[in-house]
Scaffold this motif. Structure first.
Motif, PDB file in Angstrom:
ATOM      1  N   ARG A   6       0.852  -1.187   0.000  1.00  0.00           N
ATOM      2  CA  ARG A   6       0.000   0.000   0.000  1.00  0.00           C
ATOM      3  C   ARG A   6       0.890   1.239   0.000  1.00  0.00           C
ATOM      4  O   ARG A   6       2.006   1.215   0.536  1.00  0.00           O
ATOM      5  CB  ARG A   6      -0.906   0.007   1.239  1.00  0.00           C
ATOM      6  CG  ARG A   6      -1.921   1.156   1.277  1.00  0.00           C
ATOM      7  CD  ARG A   6      -2.908   1.007   2.438  1.00  0.00           C
ATOM      8  NE  ARG A   6      -2.244   1.050   3.730  1.00  0.00           N
ATOM      9  CZ  ARG A   6      -2.456   0.185   4.718  1.00  0.00           C
ATOM     10  NH1 ARG A   6      -3.317  -0.796   4.587  1.00  0.00           N
ATOM     11  NH2 ARG A   6      -1.810   0.314   5.861  1.00  0.00           N
ATOM     12  N   ILE A   7       0.391   2.310  -0.590  1.00  0.00           N
ATOM     13  CA  ILE A   7       1.099   3.591  -0.627  1.00  0.00           C
ATOM     14  C   ILE A   7       0.378   4.605   0.253  1.00  0.00           C
ATOM     15  O   ILE A   7      -0.854   4.698   0.232  1.00  0.00           O
ATOM     16  CB  ILE A   7       1.160   4.143  -2.074  1.00  0.00           C
ATOM     17  CG1 ILE A   7       1.977   3.221  -2.988  1.00  0.00           C
ATOM     18  CG2 ILE A   7       1.719   5.567  -2.094  1.00  0.00           C
ATOM     19  CD1 ILE A   7       3.433   3.083  -2.605  1.00  0.00           C
ATOM     20  N   GLU A   8       1.153   5.345   1.046  1.00  0.00           N
ATOM     21  CA  GLU A   8       0.618   6.564   1.664  1.00  0.00           C
ATOM     22  C   GLU A   8       1.139   7.718   0.824  1.00  0.00           C
ATOM     23  O   GLU A   8       2.345   7.978   0.798  1.00  0.00           O
ATOM     24  CB  GLU A   8       1.068   6.724   3.117  1.00  0.00           C
ATOM     25  CG  GLU A   8       0.451   7.972   3.747  1.00  0.00           C
ATOM     26  CD  GLU A   8       1.036   8.335   5.095  1.00  0.00           C
ATOM     27  OE1 GLU A   8       0.312   8.257   6.091  1.00  0.00           O
ATOM     28  OE2 GLU A   8       2.222   8.711   5.138  1.00  0.00           O
ATOM     29  N   LEU A   9       0.237   8.381   0.121  1.00  0.00           N
ATOM     30  CA  LEU A   9       0.617   9.449  -0.794  1.00  0.00           C
ATOM     31  C   LEU A   9       0.538  10.795  -0.097  1.00  0.00           C
ATOM     32  O   LEU A   9      -0.510  11.168   0.443  1.00  0.00           O
ATOM     33  CB  LEU A   9      -0.302   9.428  -2.018  1.00  0.00           C
ATOM     34  CG  LEU A   9       0.054  10.393  -3.148  1.00  0.00           C
ATOM     35  CD1 LEU A   9       1.411  10.063  -3.761  1.00  0.00           C
ATOM     36  CD2 LEU A   9      -1.033  10.377  -4.219  1.00  0.00           C
ATOM     37  N   VAL A  10       1.653  11.525  -0.112  1.00  0.00           N
ATOM     38  CA  VAL A  10       1.744  12.809   0.583  1.00  0.00           C
ATOM     39  C   VAL A  10       2.547  13.797  -0.261  1.00  0.00           C
ATOM     40  O   VAL A  10       3.149  13.437  -1.267  1.00  0.00           O
ATOM     41  CB  VAL A  10       2.450  12.658   1.957  1.00  0.00           C
ATOM     42  CG1 VAL A  10       1.852  11.538   2.770  1.00  0.00           C
ATOM     43  CG2 VAL A  10       3.946  12.437   1.786  1.00  0.00           C
ATOM     44  N   THR A  11       2.568  15.025   0.186  1.00  0.00           N
ATOM     45  CA  THR A  11       3.583  15.978  -0.240  1.00  0.00           C
ATOM     46  C   THR A  11       4.126  16.606   1.036  1.00  0.00           C
ATOM     47  O   THR A  11       3.658  16.310   2.132  1.00  0.00           O
ATOM     48  CB  THR A  11       3.013  17.036  -1.203  1.00  0.00           C
ATOM     49  OG1 THR A  11       4.108  17.744  -1.810  1.00  0.00           O
ATOM     50  CG2 THR A  11       2.119  18.035  -0.488  1.00  0.00           C
ATOM     51  N   VAL A  32      -4.410   8.555   0.805  1.00  0.00           N
ATOM     52  CA  VAL A  32      -3.944   9.932   0.627  1.00  0.00           C
ATOM     53  C   VAL A  32      -3.990  10.706   1.943  1.00  0.00           C
ATOM     54  O   VAL A  32      -4.987  10.685   2.665  1.00  0.00           O
ATOM     55  CB  VAL A  32      -4.807  10.662  -0.425  1.00  0.00           C
ATOM     56  CG1 VAL A  32      -4.310  12.097  -0.625  1.00  0.00           C
ATOM     57  CG2 VAL A  32      -4.784   9.909  -1.756  1.00  0.00           C
ATOM     58  N   MET A  33      -2.895  11.399   2.220  1.00  0.00           N
ATOM     59  CA  MET A  33      -2.833  12.267   3.401  1.00  0.00           C
ATOM     60  C   MET A  33      -3.795  13.436   3.264  1.00  0.00           C
ATOM     61  O   MET A  33      -3.808  14.123   2.231  1.00  0.00           O
ATOM     62  CB  MET A  33      -1.404  12.792   3.566  1.00  0.00           C
ATOM     63  CG  MET A  33      -1.237  13.823   4.663  1.00  0.00           C
ATOM     64  SD  MET A  33      -1.433  13.134   6.310  1.00  0.00           S
ATOM     65  CE  MET A  33       0.152  12.307   6.510  1.00  0.00           C
ATOM     66  N   ILE A  34      -4.601  13.656   4.294  1.00  0.00           N
ATOM     67  CA  ILE A  34      -5.498  14.818   4.340  1.00  0.00           C
ATOM     68  C   ILE A  34      -5.009  15.716   5.472  1.00  0.00           C
ATOM     69  O   ILE A  34      -5.327  15.527   6.644  1.00  0.00           O
ATOM     70  CB  ILE A  34      -6.960  14.384   4.582  1.00  0.00           C
ATOM     71  CG1 ILE A  34      -7.415  13.357   3.536  1.00  0.00           C
ATOM     72  CG2 ILE A  34      -7.867  15.605   4.599  1.00  0.00           C
ATOM     73  CD1 ILE A  34      -7.443  13.878   2.105  1.00  0.00           C
ATOM     74  N   ARG A  35      -4.213  16.677   5.106  1.00  0.00           N
ATOM     75  CA  ARG A  35      -3.628  17.602   6.089  1.00  0.00           C
ATOM     76  C   ARG A  35      -3.365  18.930   5.386  1.00  0.00           C
ATOM     77  O   ARG A  35      -2.466  19.021   4.544  1.00  0.00           O
ATOM     78  CB  ARG A  35      -2.338  17.013   6.665  1.00  0.00           C
ATOM     79  CG  ARG A  35      -1.784  17.799   7.853  1.00  0.00           C
ATOM     80  CD  ARG A  35      -0.566  17.100   8.452  1.00  0.00           C
ATOM     81  NE  ARG A  35       0.000  17.890   9.527  1.00  0.00           N
ATOM     82  CZ  ARG A  35       1.311  18.047   9.730  1.00  0.00           C
ATOM     83  NH1 ARG A  35       2.194  17.456   8.934  1.00  0.00           N
ATOM     84  NH2 ARG A  35       1.750  18.782  10.733  1.00  0.00           N
ATOM     85  N   PRO A  36      -4.128  19.965   5.686  1.00  0.00           N
ATOM     86  CA  PRO A  36      -4.057  21.203   4.912  1.00  0.00           C
ATOM     87  C   PRO A  36      -2.874  22.102   5.236  1.00  0.00           C
ATOM     88  O   PRO A  36      -2.547  22.990   4.447  1.00  0.00           O
ATOM     89  CB  PRO A  36      -5.375  21.899   5.266  1.00  0.00           C
ATOM     90  CG  PRO A  36      -5.702  21.411   6.646  1.00  0.00           C
ATOM     91  CD  PRO A  36      -5.211  19.993   6.687  1.00  0.00           C
ATOM     92  N   HIS A  37      -2.249  21.888   6.381  1.00  0.00           N
ATOM     93  CA  HIS A  37      -1.087  22.702   6.753  1.00  0.00           C
ATOM     94  C   HIS A  37      -0.270  21.946   7.799  1.00  0.00           C
ATOM     95  O   HIS A  37      -0.707  20.918   8.332  1.00  0.00           O
ATOM     96  CB  HIS A  37      -1.508  24.074   7.280  1.00  0.00           C
ATOM     97  CG  HIS A  37      -2.404  24.027   8.483  1.00  0.00           C
ATOM     98  ND1 HIS A  37      -1.974  23.607   9.735  1.00  0.00           N
ATOM     99  CD2 HIS A  37      -3.717  24.332   8.640  1.00  0.00           C
ATOM    100  CE1 HIS A  37      -2.966  23.665  10.600  1.00  0.00           C
ATOM    101  NE2 HIS A  37      -4.044  24.094   9.956  1.00  0.00           N
ATOM    102  N   SER A  38       0.911  22.462   8.064  1.00  0.00           N
ATOM    103  CA  SER A  38       1.829  21.755   8.964  1.00  0.00           C
ATOM    104  C   SER A  38       1.860  22.343  10.372  1.00  0.00           C
ATOM    105  O   SER A  38       2.736  22.001  11.168  1.00  0.00           O
ATOM    106  CB  SER A  38       3.245  21.787   8.373  1.00  0.00           C
ATOM    107  OG  SER A  38       3.678  23.123   8.179  1.00  0.00           O
TER     108      SER A  38
END
Length: 228
Positions: free
Chosen positions: A23-28, A55-61
Motif C-alpha cells: 500500500r502507498i501513503e501518498l503525501v507531499t 492519501v494524506m489529508i492535512r491542509p497545513h503543517s
C-alpha cells in the motif's frame, strides 16, 4: 504482514509497488510531516497503481488542531480523493489540549464514507495515548492507527507499541508501527512487537533521505526479512 510505503511522486509510488509494497501513503511536504498532495498527483498515482493508495489529508503543517475553515477544506479534499480513485485517506485531529477531537473526527469520517481510514501520527502528540485509543476504537470506520508509540522512532517504543497492539487485538482496529523502522531494525522490532502492518519512510529511501528516491532494493530486503 502488510508493508506501507510513503511516496510523494508517481515515480516513487511505482518504484515501491514494483518492489513489493502492499500500500502507498501518498503525501507531499515530507519535510513538514506530510501534507495533502496536489490533485493531479493523486489522480495519476491512483490511476497507474494496482495497489491501494491512501492519501494524506492535512491542509497545513501547524500541528493537528484545526479551525472550522480547515475542516471544511479537509472535507472537500476527501470528496475529491474519492472521485480521483483513492482507496483511503489518512488524517488525525486533536483539541488544543491534545485530546482526540471527536466532533471534527466525526465530520471527517462521515465525509470519508466508503474509504479506508488511517488515524495518523497526530496520535503521537496526544497527551494520553491510551485515552486517545479508547476514543478512536469507538469508530468502526477507522481501520488503523499509525504510531511510533510517542517516540521519534518506533524502534524506541517497543513496550508501548506492544501494549497498544494488545489492547486492539480483539477489535477492528490495527496498530501500524511507523517512523524509524529500517532494514537494520525491523526483524528485532517485530520479534518484540507482533503488529501486522508496518510503515516505512526514510527507511526505504536512498541514503535514508526524503530528498532522494525510494530504493526498491531496501523494500525487497525488508520483505525478505519479514517473510512478506
Amino acid at each position: 504482514m502488510l508493508i506501507e510505503v510513503i511516496a510523494d511522486t508517481l515515480s516513487d509510488a511505482l518504484l515501491a509497488q514494483e518492489a513489493g509494497a502492499d500500500r502507498i501513503e501518498l503525501v507531499t511536504g515530507l519535510a513538514e510531516g506530510g501534507l495533502t498532495p496536489g490533485y493531479a498527483v493523486i489522480e495519476r498515482v491512483c490511476k497507474e497503481l494496482k495497489i491501494p493508495v491512501n492519501v494524506m489529508i492535512r491542509p497545513h503543517s501547524r500541528g493537528f488542531c484545526y479551525s472550522e475553515e480547515d475542516i471544511e477544506i479537509m472535507i472537500q479534499d476527501i470528496s475529491i480523493c474519492k472521485k480521483l480513485g483513492a482507496a483511503g485517506v489518512v488524517f488525525g485531529v486533536l483539541t488544543p489540549d491534545h485530546k482526540v477531537h471527536s466532533k471534527h473526527l466525526n465530520r471527517l469520517i462521515q465525509a470519508a464514507d466508503g474509504l479506508d481510514i488511517t488515524f495518523h501520527r497526530a496520535f503521537d502528540e496526544a497527551d494520553d495515548q491510551f485515552a486517545a485509543l479508547e476514543s478512536i476504537v469507538q469508530y468502526p470506520q477507522i481501520s488503523r492507527i499509525l504510531t511510533s508509540g510517542g517516540q521519534s522512532s518506533a524502534a524506541d517504543a517497543s513496550e508501548r507499541l506492544k501494549r497498544l497492539n494488545e489492547l486492539t487485538a480483539d477489535s477492528h482496529l490495527k496498530i501500524m508501527a511507523g517512523a524509524g523502522l529500517s532494514v537494520d531494525n525491523i526483524k528485532a522490532f517485530l520479534d518484540e512487537v507482533p503488529v501486522t502492518e508496518v510503515h516505512f519512510g526514510t527507511g526505504v529511501r536512498i541514503q535514508s533521505s526524503y530528498e532522494l528516491a525510494v530504493d526498491p532494493e531496501r523494500v525487497r530486503v525488508i520483505k525478505k526479512i519479514i517473510g512478506a
